[in-house]
Design a protein around this motif. Structure first.
Motif, PDB file in Angstrom:
ATOM      1  N   GLY A  23      -3.568   2.418  -2.331  1.00  0.00           N
ATOM      2  CA  GLY A  23      -4.819   3.120  -2.065  1.00  0.00           C
ATOM      3  C   GLY A  23      -5.745   2.468  -1.071  1.00  0.00           C
ATOM      4  N   LYS A  24      -5.364   1.286  -0.570  1.00  0.00           N
ATOM      5  CA  LYS A  24      -6.228   0.557   0.369  1.00  0.00           C
ATOM      6  C   LYS A  24      -5.527   0.316   1.705  1.00  0.00           C
ATOM      7  N   VAL A  25      -6.323   0.133   2.741  1.00  0.00           N
ATOM      8  CA  VAL A  25      -5.783  -0.290   4.031  1.00  0.00           C
ATOM      9  C   VAL A  25      -5.598  -1.803   3.977  1.00  0.00           C
ATOM     10  N   VAL A  26      -4.349  -2.261   4.185  1.00  0.00           N
ATOM     11  CA  VAL A  26      -4.093  -3.705   4.144  1.00  0.00           C
ATOM     12  C   VAL A  26      -3.960  -4.296   5.548  1.00  0.00           C
ATOM     13  N   GLU A  27      -3.655  -3.425   6.545  1.00  0.00           N
ATOM     14  CA  GLU A  27      -3.596  -3.907   7.927  1.00  0.00           C
ATOM     15  C   GLU A  27      -3.755  -2.719   8.871  1.00  0.00           C
ATOM     16  N   GLU A  28      -4.349  -2.974  10.019  1.00  0.00           N
ATOM     17  CA  GLU A  28      -4.476  -1.930  11.040  1.00  0.00           C
ATOM     18  C   GLU A  28      -4.540  -2.600  12.402  1.00  0.00           C
ATOM     19  N   GLY A  29      -4.048  -1.884  13.409  1.00  0.00           N
ATOM     20  CA  GLY A  29      -4.085  -2.426  14.755  1.00  0.00           C
ATOM     21  C   GLY A  29      -3.323  -1.556  15.731  1.00  0.00           C
TER      22      GLY A  29
END
Length: 329
Positions: free
Chosen positions: A232-238
């Motif tokens: 349910g959470k964003v753990v990485e983005e890029g």
């Protein structure tokens, strides 16, 4: 006025069940610009599809959008009336659902289902809508469009039905196309054709695409920017190139290591140990720590927040950010 076409801020969507509260989307934020593709990736149950359904405001009880903002061209979609939202669905923001056979109505022709959207949103006459439906079928490279327009979903193959879904979604030339696992259950040849078609349409129509998938190969080919979700959470983005070249979160590293590489000789593929946690009983601290070889006591006690570790590249990991030292040998 937001500088992004779509901006989601701190979105929280929960489901109230007999077994407890499921925080399906827990504080998710991201943005999409016109003509760009955002890939949302993660295992089944991580909240990808619920995020897309929340953007479309299609969450039904026992689900509730509890908090956050969904800004489309600066307008909060959670603050407008249901009638106004209905006029935007299929018109400004369209969605390709996961399984075309269950999304298409079996008792109506392909043409009627495309025409219905055009007559509702663009106020076209039946004759004009039929011609536009044929034009849309041609646009998505369906052969014999003049005949297919009068056929029923069961008369078409899976790949053809998926093209029809794309034609329906693009009929009103939306500014945002949400594609939820658009190539699931298709063979690789048809899958490649569908992805090439979506890329081509994006470039021709300057449509923004929100692509939801668990397939990292599809993400690598299609996305400009990637959001990795877990529990349910964003753990990485890029940016896609940076995230693939230098993943920071142990979960992203595990996903990438589980993919075969044609340029590298390997024995068994790596796998991520354990399984996705029960959404009604998430572990204390970082939700990924029971499966993480780098986890420390700090990870078991506290939940990490997203921190920028490079230009537009963020991860929610105490070890990756250097706040704690890994226990891994």
């Amino acid at each position: 006025m937001s500088k992004h076409l779509l901006e989601v801020k701190n979105l929280k969507t929960s489901f109230y069940t007999d077994k407890g509260v499921v925080k399906a989307v827990d504080g998710v934020s991201f943005a999409i610009d016109a003509g760009k593709t955002l890939g949302i990736v993660g295992e089944s149950g991580c909240g990808k599809s619920i995020t897309s359904m929340s953007v479309m405001r299609l969450i039904q009880k026992p689900g509730v959008i509890e908090e956050g903002e969904i800004l489309y061209q600066g307008k909060d979609l959670l603050a407008i009336s249901e009638d106004e939202m209905r006029s935007m669905r299929g018109n400004e923001i369209s969605m390709i659902f996961q399984e075309p056979m269950s999304s298409l109505n079996p008792v109506f022709t392909i043409g009627y289902q495309i025409m219905e959207t055009l007559m509702l949103h663009q106020k076209l006459s039946k004759k004009e809508a039929r011609q536009k439906a044929i034009d849309m079928l041609n646009l998505v490279q369906i052969p014999r469009a003049e005949k297919i327009v009068d056929e029923y979903p069961h008369q078409l193959s899976g790949g053809m039905r998926q093209r029809v879904m794309i034609a329906m979604a693009l009929a009103c030339m939306p500014k945002i196309l949400i594609a939820d696992e658009p190539t699931t259950a298709l063979d690789v040849t048809i899958q490649a054709q569908i992805l090439n078609l979506m890329n081509d349409l994006k470039q021709r129509l300057n449509t923004a695409i929100m692509l939801i998938t668990h397939d990292l190969g599809v993400v690598a080919e299609m996305a400009d920017y990637v959001v990795v979700m877990y529990a349910g959470k964003v753990v990485e983005e890029g940016p896609v190139e940076e995230l693939f070249a230098d993943p920071k979160h142990p979960y992203t590293i595990g996903l990438l290591n589980s993919k075969p590489n044609l340029n590298e000789e390997r024995g068994r593929l790596d796998s991520i140990p354990g399984s996705v946690p029960n959404p009604t009983d998430l572990p204390q601290g970082c939700a990924f720590h029971p499966r993480c070889k780098f986890a420390t006591e700090h990870c078991r006690q506290y939940r990490p927040e997203l921190k920028e570790l490079g230009p537009k590249h963020s991860a929610a990991c105490f070890v990756a950010s250097g706040e704690v030292e890994s226990n891994a040998k």
